[in-house]
Design a protein around this motif. Sequence first.
Motif, PDB file in Angstrom:
ATOM      1  N   MET A 632       0.819  -1.217   0.000  1.00 42.82           N
ATOM      2  CA  MET A 632       0.000   0.000   0.000  1.00 42.82           C
ATOM      3  C   MET A 632       0.853   1.268   0.000  1.00 42.82           C
ATOM      4  O   MET A 632       0.355   2.354  -0.316  1.00 42.82           O
ATOM      5  CB  MET A 632      -0.950   0.003   1.204  1.00 42.82           C
ATOM      6  N   THR A 681      -4.942  -4.834   1.087  1.00 44.35           N
ATOM      7  CA  THR A 681      -4.937  -3.378   0.894  1.00 44.35           C
ATOM      8  C   THR A 681      -5.200  -2.957  -0.548  1.00 44.35           C
ATOM      9  O   THR A 681      -5.561  -1.805  -0.792  1.00 44.35           O
ATOM     10  CB  THR A 681      -3.597  -2.783   1.358  1.00 44.35           C
ATOM     11  N   SER A 729      -1.426   6.357  -2.162  1.00 45.86           N
ATOM     12  CA  SER A 729      -0.259   5.871  -1.413  1.00 45.86           C
ATOM     13  C   SER A 729       0.568   7.058  -0.919  1.00 45.86           C
ATOM     14  O   SER A 729       1.794   7.095  -1.085  1.00 45.86           O
ATOM     15  CB  SER A 729       0.607   4.957  -2.288  1.00 45.86           C
TER      16      SER A 729
END
Length: 806
Positions: A632, A681, A729
Amino acid sequence: MNFKKLIPHIIAVVIFIILNMVIYWPLFMENKTLNQNDVIQGRSANQEINEFREKTGEEALWTNSMFSGMPAYLINVQWSGELLKYIPRSIEKIIPTPASHTFTAMIAFYILLLVFKVNPYLAIGGGLAYGLNSFFLISVEAGHIWKVAAISWMPAVLAGIILAFKKNYLWAFILTALTMALEIRSNHLQITYYLLLVVLVFGLFQLISAIKNKTLPDFAKAMAVLSVAVILGLGANLGKVWTAYEYGQYSIRGEAVLSSNTESSGGLDRSYAFAWSNGIWEPFTFLIPNFYGGASQEEISMDSELAKGLQSRGAGSGQVRSFVKNVPTYWGDQPFTSGPYYMGAVVVFLFILGIIFVKGPVKWWLVSASVLGIVLSWGKNFEVFNYFMFDYFPGYNKFRAVSMTVAIPFLCMPLLGFLAIKELASANWSAVKKQFLTVLGVAAGLCLLFVVGSFMMGFRGTVDAQLGDQAWLVELIREQRASMFRTDAFRSFFFIIAAGGILYFWKENKIKESLAVGLIVTIIVIDLVPVSKRYLNDENFVRQNRGELIAKTEADKSILQDDGHYRVLNLNNPFNEARTSYYHSSIGGYHGAKMRRYQDLIENHLQNEMAQLVEKLRSGNTDLSDFGVINMLNTKYIKFGDQAGQVITNRNANGNAWFVGDVKEVSSPDAAIAALGNLDTGKEAVINTNKFDLTQNQISTGSIKLTSYKPNELVYNSNNNSEGLAVFSEIYYPKGWNAYIDGKEAKILQVNYVLRALEIPSGNHEISFEFQPDAYFVGNKVMMLCSIIIFLILIGGLAYQIRKSL
């Protein structure tokens, strides 16, 4: 103007420059630079910021180079309103950094002694004592440049404060405003905080004196002048202070987020803050440099008993030579040390003399502050006081490495020592001769007492356990420590006797005062320079420029073939190195103030995932789909060496942004970080609904791509068939980031404990994040205004003084 009065000051400047050339000879004459670890780390952390500045002329304010993203305030930000920067830069034009900081320290302490009306030629000795001690120069060698800059301005700030209580209000105001601004500008709030402690102790004794002598109106007037000056100096740095305070609330120096973090109470964890604590006896390195064996590793002579002992055991000359270059001589309480904090035997002797000869509040202030600094440096080794300070004294729990509080005695003890010589000069010799000889006997006798006591000391260090069952080798090392201890104890004894003898024969009228002053200054230099040169010497300088020190490796070249925006995980000590950040956006880094939530992420998930990752890679499996947290953070490359073949491409990284198909709702940070352990994720997100509300019911599928990357501006294009939640991110930070969807401001959500998310309407959209912190833009304007005012009052004060002297 009487130019004769300027002669001592000109001589002082010349001597300070000459001594700096001696200490930093390769810097001045051989075009070399210091090979400083922290400077190299700092240059790596700064690289993205510097490149953006050079390319655009703008400030990044945010950087992705470390810890997956953080504000650049405490890394490298330039302020257009910071006009006072031209003062230190003017010094650096003549004396290159870091010698400029040593020169500044000498000048500042010289000014402080002049304020106390100390003989200017004697004050030169004080400047040299302050700038040449090993505490200062070891900090230079380590690359703690902001720290030494802050230390260098401390005496000048004190000088301004002292002037206010001497009723010289004009120059008290000018000097305090100017030097306080330069002190804060140094950007090392920990040292500035310790200066504040010194000032608080000073103020307390001044208040007691004012009450006793019924001079409270004078005390109030001095405080009023100083308060305005400090506010002006603070204003000249408002942006820096504001951003540091703002970021501090979200860093590891702020409030704990997780309930499991019981050690944190709005500051650092206690164990982290006190990791570097002096042992109870460690301040005796002020007097005897090798009291605890010097640095963690010292180079020992091939003629030493240790070398001979190794040879007698059959070690070859090559093996012996290799071993004696890095002998674990340090046996104190700290986990690591670059060298002892040596104040100077002569200075310590003068300090003891000051306790007897200096009278009034000034003595008690300097003694009390010195004791306070020493006690604070003991840290965890004196829990009853230091844990109380950490838990209850305002702001104290924001700082780590409490051994650094020795900055207080290194400021106060030399000051009292040189005031002692001033008092001795005017004292009735016949009345004080006995006291003088007693002090000399105590100081010199203490060194001899340690020599005698050394035969009953074990010289055992915690590092000895690492040598295993080689008892004979441990014994040889302990004998070496004992030898170093005794040699330096005798050394300090002779310097004290020499200094005492000079003062004695001066007062006996055997030598003139001018000669005595010159000899004292000389012996201080002879005492300090050789010890400091043990740790800052020609070997610390390199001819190559700093860019060459961070050469691009084959692994770097391999990764840099990708021109996208991604992150790199260096498996070699990632959270204590910044070199990776020179060329890449890193999920690791090197900084003393990481974000609190990111540190939580490291401790609760990243360290575990890294350990599992290493085991998986060792088995030859490069499928990284089950490392949700690493993915992630858009960790596209895993680096475990410097060769091109030591880089693994992570094809399971989630990318710059993605839509999720499911959102798990929790009601606390603890639940949020716990949920990350079982979260896919790439498809799921977790959100704390007690802090952030979701307004949409539909979960979208679609695409979202990063189309433009700048450190402080990210632009994406989305295409989704229905309303949905997009995860980015990028690290969530509530102060300064604004999000826009097609130019309309949108609310930024926090998901997955550390990341940003947005609710995106269906269709095609341009999404942008812009970092626009008020603390920078408003603070910058205030800084410029206050800087202009300081310059104007400085010019006005100088003009008034020149006109007055004509």
